[in-house]
Design a protein around this motif. Structure first.
Motif, short mmCIF file in Angstrom:
data_model
loop_
_atom_site.label_atom_id
_atom_site.label_comp_id
_atom_site.label_asym_id
_atom_site.label_seq_id
_atom_site.Cartn_x
_atom_site.Cartn_y
_atom_site.Cartn_z
N GLY A 214 -13.74 43.69 -16.06
CA GLY A 214 -14.78 42.92 -16.72
C GLY A 214 -15.53 43.71 -17.77
O GLY A 214 -16.15 43.14 -18.65
N VAL A 215 -15.48 45.03 -17.66
CA VAL A 215 -16.17 45.85 -18.65
C VAL A 215 -15.16 46.49 -19.61
O VAL A 215 -15.41 46.57 -20.81
CB VAL A 215 -17.01 46.94 -17.96
CG1 VAL A 215 -17.79 47.72 -18.99
CG2 VAL A 215 -17.97 46.30 -16.98
N PHE A 216 -14.02 46.91 -19.08
CA PHE A 216 -13.00 47.53 -19.94
C PHE A 216 -11.67 46.81 -19.79
O PHE A 216 -10.73 47.36 -19.20
CB PHE A 216 -12.84 49.01 -19.58
CG PHE A 216 -14.10 49.80 -19.72
CD1 PHE A 216 -14.62 50.09 -20.97
CD2 PHE A 216 -14.80 50.22 -18.60
CE1 PHE A 216 -15.79 50.81 -21.09
CE2 PHE A 216 -15.97 50.94 -18.72
CZ PHE A 216 -16.47 51.23 -19.97
N PRO A 217 -11.56 45.60 -20.31
CA PRO A 217 -10.30 44.88 -20.13
C PRO A 217 -9.14 45.55 -20.85
O PRO A 217 -8.00 45.38 -20.48
CB PRO A 217 -10.60 43.50 -20.72
CG PRO A 217 -11.70 43.73 -21.67
CD PRO A 217 -12.51 44.85 -21.12
N THR A 218 -9.48 46.35 -21.88
CA THR A 218 -8.40 46.88 -22.70
C THR A 218 -7.60 47.98 -22.00
O THR A 218 -6.53 48.33 -22.46
CB THR A 218 -8.95 47.42 -24.03
OG1 THR A 218 -10.15 48.12 -23.74
CG2 THR A 218 -9.25 46.30 -24.98
N LEU B 281 -9.13 31.74 -25.42
CA LEU B 281 -9.76 30.92 -26.46
C LEU B 281 -9.43 31.50 -27.83
O LEU B 281 -9.16 30.76 -28.79
CB LEU B 281 -11.28 30.90 -26.26
CG LEU B 281 -11.79 30.13 -25.03
CD1 LEU B 281 -13.28 30.33 -24.88
CD2 LEU B 281 -11.46 28.66 -25.15
N ASN B 282 -9.45 32.83 -27.90
CA ASN B 282 -9.14 33.47 -29.16
C ASN B 282 -7.70 33.21 -29.58
O ASN B 282 -7.41 32.97 -30.76
CB ASN B 282 -9.36 34.97 -29.01
CG ASN B 282 -10.19 35.52 -30.13
OD1 ASN B 282 -10.17 34.96 -31.22
ND2 ASN B 282 -10.91 36.58 -29.88
N PHE C 155 -14.10 36.68 -17.47
CA PHE C 155 -14.72 36.37 -18.75
C PHE C 155 -13.80 36.74 -19.90
O PHE C 155 -13.52 35.93 -20.79
CB PHE C 155 -16.06 37.09 -18.89
CG PHE C 155 -16.56 37.11 -20.30
CD1 PHE C 155 -16.96 35.94 -20.91
CD2 PHE C 155 -16.59 38.28 -21.03
CE1 PHE C 155 -17.39 35.93 -22.22
CE2 PHE C 155 -17.02 38.29 -22.33
CZ PHE C 155 -17.42 37.12 -22.93
N PHE C 156 -13.30 37.98 -19.87
CA PHE C 156 -12.45 38.40 -20.99
C PHE C 156 -11.13 37.65 -20.99
O PHE C 156 -10.57 37.36 -22.05
CB PHE C 156 -12.24 39.90 -20.98
CG PHE C 156 -13.37 40.64 -21.59
CD1 PHE C 156 -13.64 40.51 -22.93
CD2 PHE C 156 -14.21 41.41 -20.82
CE1 PHE C 156 -14.70 41.15 -23.51
CE2 PHE C 156 -15.28 42.07 -21.39
CZ PHE C 156 -15.53 41.94 -22.74
N TYR D 234 -11.88 34.59 -22.67
CA TYR D 234 -12.16 34.85 -24.08
C TYR D 234 -10.87 35.08 -24.87
O TYR D 234 -10.70 34.54 -25.96
CB TYR D 234 -13.08 36.07 -24.21
CG TYR D 234 -13.42 36.36 -25.64
CD1 TYR D 234 -14.39 35.60 -26.29
CD2 TYR D 234 -12.72 37.31 -26.37
CE1 TYR D 234 -14.67 35.81 -27.62
CE2 TYR D 234 -13.01 37.52 -27.70
CZ TYR D 234 -13.98 36.77 -28.32
OH TYR D 234 -14.24 36.96 -29.64
N TYR D 235 -9.96 35.86 -24.30
CA TYR D 235 -8.69 36.11 -24.98
C TYR D 235 -7.93 34.81 -25.19
O TYR D 235 -7.31 34.59 -26.24
CB TYR D 235 -7.83 37.08 -24.15
CG TYR D 235 -8.00 38.51 -24.55
CD1 TYR D 235 -9.05 39.25 -24.08
CD2 TYR D 235 -7.08 39.13 -25.40
CE1 TYR D 235 -9.23 40.57 -24.44
CE2 TYR D 235 -7.24 40.46 -25.76
CZ TYR D 235 -8.31 41.17 -25.29
OH TYR D 235 -8.48 42.46 -25.66
N GLY E 107 -15.27 32.71 -14.93
CA GLY E 107 -15.35 33.32 -16.26
C GLY E 107 -16.75 33.79 -16.62
O GLY E 107 -17.16 33.68 -17.78
N ILE E 108 -17.48 34.32 -15.66
CA ILE E 108 -18.81 34.84 -15.93
C ILE E 108 -18.69 36.30 -16.40
O ILE E 108 -17.89 37.03 -15.84
CB ILE E 108 -19.66 34.80 -14.64
CG1 ILE E 108 -19.61 33.43 -14.02
CG2 ILE E 108 -21.07 35.29 -14.87
CD1 ILE E 108 -20.68 32.50 -14.38
N PRO E 109 -19.43 36.71 -17.41
CA PRO E 109 -19.32 38.09 -17.89
C PRO E 109 -19.55 39.12 -16.79
O PRO E 109 -20.19 38.82 -15.78
CB PRO E 109 -20.44 38.18 -18.93
CG PRO E 109 -20.61 36.82 -19.42
CD PRO E 109 -20.32 35.92 -18.27
N LEU E 110 -19.02 40.31 -17.06
CA LEU E 110 -19.02 41.45 -16.14
C LEU E 110 -17.89 41.34 -15.12
O LEU E 110 -17.61 42.27 -14.41
CB LEU E 110 -20.36 41.60 -15.41
CG LEU E 110 -20.72 43.04 -15.03
CD1 LEU E 110 -20.94 43.86 -16.28
CD2 LEU E 110 -21.94 43.11 -14.16
#
Lengths: 461, 472
Positions: free
Chosen positions: A449-453, A384-385, A377-378, A381-382, A370-373
């Motif tokens: 990692g940059v554009f998960p959406t 946890l959110n 990670f995302f 993050y999702y 789960g390291i950014p990039l």
């Protein structure tokens, strides 16, 4: 409907294609073409362009979410077969048999993404599981593989039995197999019915936990993952697990209310137990394969967050998590397949002899940690959110991140072996083509990692 | 324009991966870093538009880069540090030089991102990205005990930043539009209790990064074991990330919680200052001495910020820049000596003034700045900080003031051992430092004295930040 019918048909075709076609390469190509066809058929239904209509009497319900998840499963399986074709062929005279099993598994998975009836859930799980027992034992001359297969089969059968018992109880209490059957709220209804329903739901909960290898129902996981041929462990730990989660979420999104507040309590217990067992035990593993088995338990702990309550974060999060986790795990196992042994020491000095392989492995491990990039990670993050949006306490989130920090410990052990330890890696030859395939997976993870959406664009439109 | 602060280092770093020749690689890295410096000078002297594009629409996160005085001063510091470090250490040989330099420039991109980000998620992103190259730099090119020590450092800071991530998630849930922009964070209406929760989550990350007592245990080991170029980056720029975080996020977002914790944090910081100073006195290893001295200086800046008086914060803003310049100067001198003599033990040094008078003069110049003597840049900052601390609490100021005396003891002790006395065996082997290192040292020393005598440009640069912080 398209995916279920076509995947079953393709499975049968695949089974018989070994009669005429002897070349392993051609068989792989046929499987890939089949997978692509399957993907197209599913997309046809997703876009509404061509749908096989069949009245299932409300047994199945095709939602956009389920169909989209199917698409992703097929795409990931496509990548998986493309990457691992040669390895699969090593375990049998005819790889086509295995490809047939994959299609059957996907058939089960497509049922699990679209069931609206507990009987279909049962059928889906069975179709999904039985090929897995065979795949686990496919290394016929290896005792561990045999042991794993038997263990998995026995325990899997028990859990299916428990699932069936649970479904029976639910039927007894509500008089229906339907997911959306009128739920007896804790406050209303006869006490006896309420109790039977709760018991049934708990049994289903236990059985589903077994399928996704959540603690305390995880005991089969390390042995089976370790014993099975690495290439099949890779499939088991990814697509199959993700399909299990989708089913798990579908059941309890609609039924959790029947358990009232005790639902959160039970789930919290399972989440903490899973994170604890997975992460702590993984730290002490000497074999990378067993470490990955425990890490898959730990990752299941994070995916369980999506069950805590309904929210867009949970819906999008489970998709992202399933995809990212599957890609990273397929990647790591893809590297592990090329190693001569499974110990951490085997990776020593890999960065010097095979810089590209070491680099992509690092990306996969970063993603799992789960390291950014990286997509991981995302995904985390999702999740946890989702947990926070569902009203869980901040303490649970903090506990989760503490375990995420623990996970860094064992994933980085491998990074340290590759980059900082001296020594010669014990690795088989890795063809250039294979390395580029791994690189492609790593790039996918970086993009996510940059554009998960980008992953959710087709979920809604 | 702001996006080029990220693109320039990243593109240079990628280019470096393909340059195998050591000399060419070094030159390329220096040229890239100089270009960034040029850009930074332009950006700090002119008005710059924010860079704002959509990033993650469904999460309401935007890719926003913006500058104000606080960001400008740190960008300038980052932009000055990297070419200085690269030129001064240009003669050092590393295995796989191009990868070393490439990772160093990736770090620069991460740092620039941290200082420019106007969106919390983006901030977190860069916060982590600045760390990862450093992990590899220290673990591959560091000293004997590097692997375990760097790993401790990584886990420490990673855990800290995860807490910050939870804090961001928590705040995000409490904003009206569920966005991550600093503006909507500012407008989130938090109760006192909620502020304290969020404050704690953010503060852990910043406290580990700075580090303040008792979370500092990773730092001296890492500074000692890292290759010197990386140590310079960490002590000059990376530790500023923590202070920057406090000024950018903690102070404006959680005023109530901030006020509630001033006493605790100031006392911890002052304790840390004294503790680090006393340890510094006992050090024989020159790198460890500078490391502990750095903990003391950062502690003072933190205490000044938390005293929450305008004059102290003004001093801290100035000192963010000055400390970076001074500490790089000291590290370069230490590195020149280590590269030539192979030792870091001050007992084996001595007589530098006779053997290499120019280097000794430069060392004394930076040593004065380290003690914050008048005419040096540190004097201005520290004087303001002490004044502010005195307004906050005279007793605290008195205790913190002791650190100036202690700083004089350990710094002058170092000068004495290294520069004076008989020419030792090791020092006798020294020859003149290379032209690059010498030029960098002279330029840095000029900056030290110019900003010490005429600090007004730096005050002007940070005026708007100070205004905003005070209004809040």
């Amino acid at each position: 409907m398209n995916a279920i019918i076509v995947s079953a048909l393709l499975g049968v075709i695949m089974m018989f294609c070994s009669w005429g076609i002897k070349s392993q390469k051609t068989q792989q190509s046929i499987a890939l073409i089949g997978m692509f066809l399957l993907l197209l058929c599913n997309l046809a239904q997703l876009s509404g362009w061509f749908v096989i209509n069949y009245d299932t009497k409300g047994m199945l319900a095709f939602t956009r979410f389920g169909l989209y998840v199917n698409t992703l499963f097929f795409a990931i399986t496509f990548i998986y077969i493309w990457l691992n074709g040669e390895e699969i062929a090593k375990f049998a005279n005819q790889a086509a048999d295995f490809y047939a099993l994959f299609f059957f598994i996907l058939c089960g998975a497509s049922i699990l993404t679209s069931f609206d009836n507990l009987l279909m859930l049962f059928i889906g799980i069975e179709i999904l599981s039985i090929p897995l027992y065979i795949l686990t034992g496919s290394d016929k001359k290896n005792l561990f593989s045999n042991e794993a297969s038997l263990k998995y089969f026995l325990m899997g059968s028990f859990s299916t039995g428990i699932l069936l018992l649970g479904i029976t109880f639910i039927y007894g209490a509500t008089g229906s197999f339907h997911l959306a059957a009128p739920i007896i709220k804790p406050s209303t209804g006869l006490p006896q019915e309420q109790m039977i329903l709760s018991a049934g739901l708990l049994l289903v909960f236990a059985a589903m936990n077994f399928k996704v290898s959540a603690a305390p129902f995880h005991f089969w996981t390390p042995d089976v993952y370790d014993g099975a041929p690495t290439v099949f462990t890779s499939f088991m730990a990814t697509i199959v697990k993700a399909a299990g989660f989708i089913a798990f979420i579908t059941i309890f999104n609609s039924q959790a209310k029947a358990l009232g507040h005790s639902w959160e309590l039970i789930l919290t217990f399972v989440i903490i137990a899973t994170l604890l067992v997975g992460n702590i035990v993984a730290v002490f593993q000497r074999s990378v394969k067993r470490m990955l088995a425990y890490s898959s338990i730990a990752q299941a702990g994070f995916m369980l967050f999506a069950l805590y309550g309904k929210s867009t974060y949970a819906n999008e999060g489970i998709i992202l998590y399933a995809v990212v986790y599957s890609l990273a795990t397929i990647g790591v196992f893809g590297v592990l397949i090329k190693m001569k042994e499974n110990s951490f020491e085997a990776f020593n000095g890999l960065a010097k002899t095979h810089p590209l392989v070491a680099f992509v492995t690092t990306i996969f491990l970063f993603s799992l940690a789960g390291i950014p990039l990286t997509g991981g990670f995302f995904a985390k993050y999702y999740m946890l959110n989702a947990l926070y949006a569902a009203g869980a306490g901040l303490w649970l989130i903090i506990l989760a991140i503490l375990f995420a920090a623990v996970s860094v410990f064992y994933y980085f052990k491998l990074v340290q072996a590759m980059y900082f330890a001296a020594g010669e890696p014990t690795i088989n030859e890795v063809p250039k083509k294979y390395q580029y395939a791994l690189l492609a997976i790593a790039l996918l993870l970086l993009i996510l990692g940059v554009f998960p959406t980008v992953l959710f664009n087709y979920l809604y439109f | 324009m702001l996006i080029s602060f990220l693109l320039l280092p990243i593109l240079t770093a990628i280019l470096l991966l393909f340059i195998k020749d050591k000399k060419t690689a070094t030159t390329t890295a220096i040229v890239g870093a100089m270009a960034t410096l040029l850009l930074a000078v332009v950006a700090t002297t002119t008005k710059v538009e924010a860079f704002d594009i959509a990033w993650l629409p469904s999460l309401h996160s935007r890719f926003v880069l913006q500058v104000d005085g606080l960001a400008k001063i740190l960008i300038l510091l980052t932009a000055i540090s990297f070419p200085a470090i690269l030129i001064a250490t240009a003669k050092n040989e590393y295995k796989q030089q191009n990868k070393f330099l490439s990772l160093l420039l990736f770090t620069q991109a991460g740092l620039m991102g941290v200082f420019l980000a106007g969106d919390a998620l983006l901030f977190y992103f860069f916060w982590e990205l600045a760390l990862i190259p450093v992990y590899f730099l220290c673990s591959i090119w560091g000293g004997d005990k590097r692997i375990a020590i760097t790993f401790k450092f990584f886990i420490y800071t990673f855990l800290g930043s995860l807490f910050m991530l939870v804090g961001i998630l928590y705040l995000n849930a409490h904003t009206a539009d569920h966005s991550f922009s600093i503006q909507s964070f500012l407008h989130a209406n938090l109760t006192g209790h909620q502020q304290v929760t969020a404050f704690a989550l953010f503060f852990i990350a910043f406290a580990i990064k700075m580090p303040i007592f008792p979370l500092h245990t990773w730092q001296p080991d890492v500074y000692e074991q890292s290759p010197t170029a990386v140590t310079m980056v960490m002590s000059a720029v990376m530790v500023k990330m923590g202070l920057y975080g406090i000024l950018r996020w903690l102070l404006p977002l959680f005023p109530i919680a901030f006020m509630a914790h001033t006493n605790v944090v100031v006392i911890l910081s002052v304790f840390g200052i004294l503790y680090a100073s006393f340890i510094a006195i006992r050090q024989d290893d020159i790198k460890r001495l500078i490391a502990y001295s750095s903990i003391a200086h950062i502690g003072l800046m933190n205490a000044a910020i938390f005293s929450n008086t305008s004059i102290a914060i003004q001093g801290a803003l100035l000192q963010l820049f000055s400390h970076g310049i001074n500490v790089i100067g000291l590290w370069i001198v230490a590195d020149v000596i280590e590269q030539q003599t192979g030792t870091r033990s001050m007992q084996q040094m001595g007589g530098l003034a006779k053997k290499q008078p120019i280097l000794a003069i430069l060392l004394v110049g930076f040593a004065f700045a380290n003690i914050a003597l008048p005419l040096t840049n540190a004097f201005v900052g520290e004087f303001l900080m002490f004044t502010g601390l005195f307004q906050f609490n005279p007793w605290i100021a008195a205790f913190a003031g002791v650190s100036v005396i202690l700083a004089a003891i350990y710094t002058l002790n170092m000068v004495q051992k290294v520069a004076y006395g008989e020419i030792s065996e090791k020092i006798n082997t020294m020859h003149a430092p290379n032209k690059g290192a010498q030029a960098v040292l002279i330029i840095l020393l000029i900056i030290v004295f110019v900003t010490g005598v005429y600090p007004q440009p730096l005050f002007t640069l940070t005026a708007d930040t100070l205004q905003q912080l005070l209004v809040k």
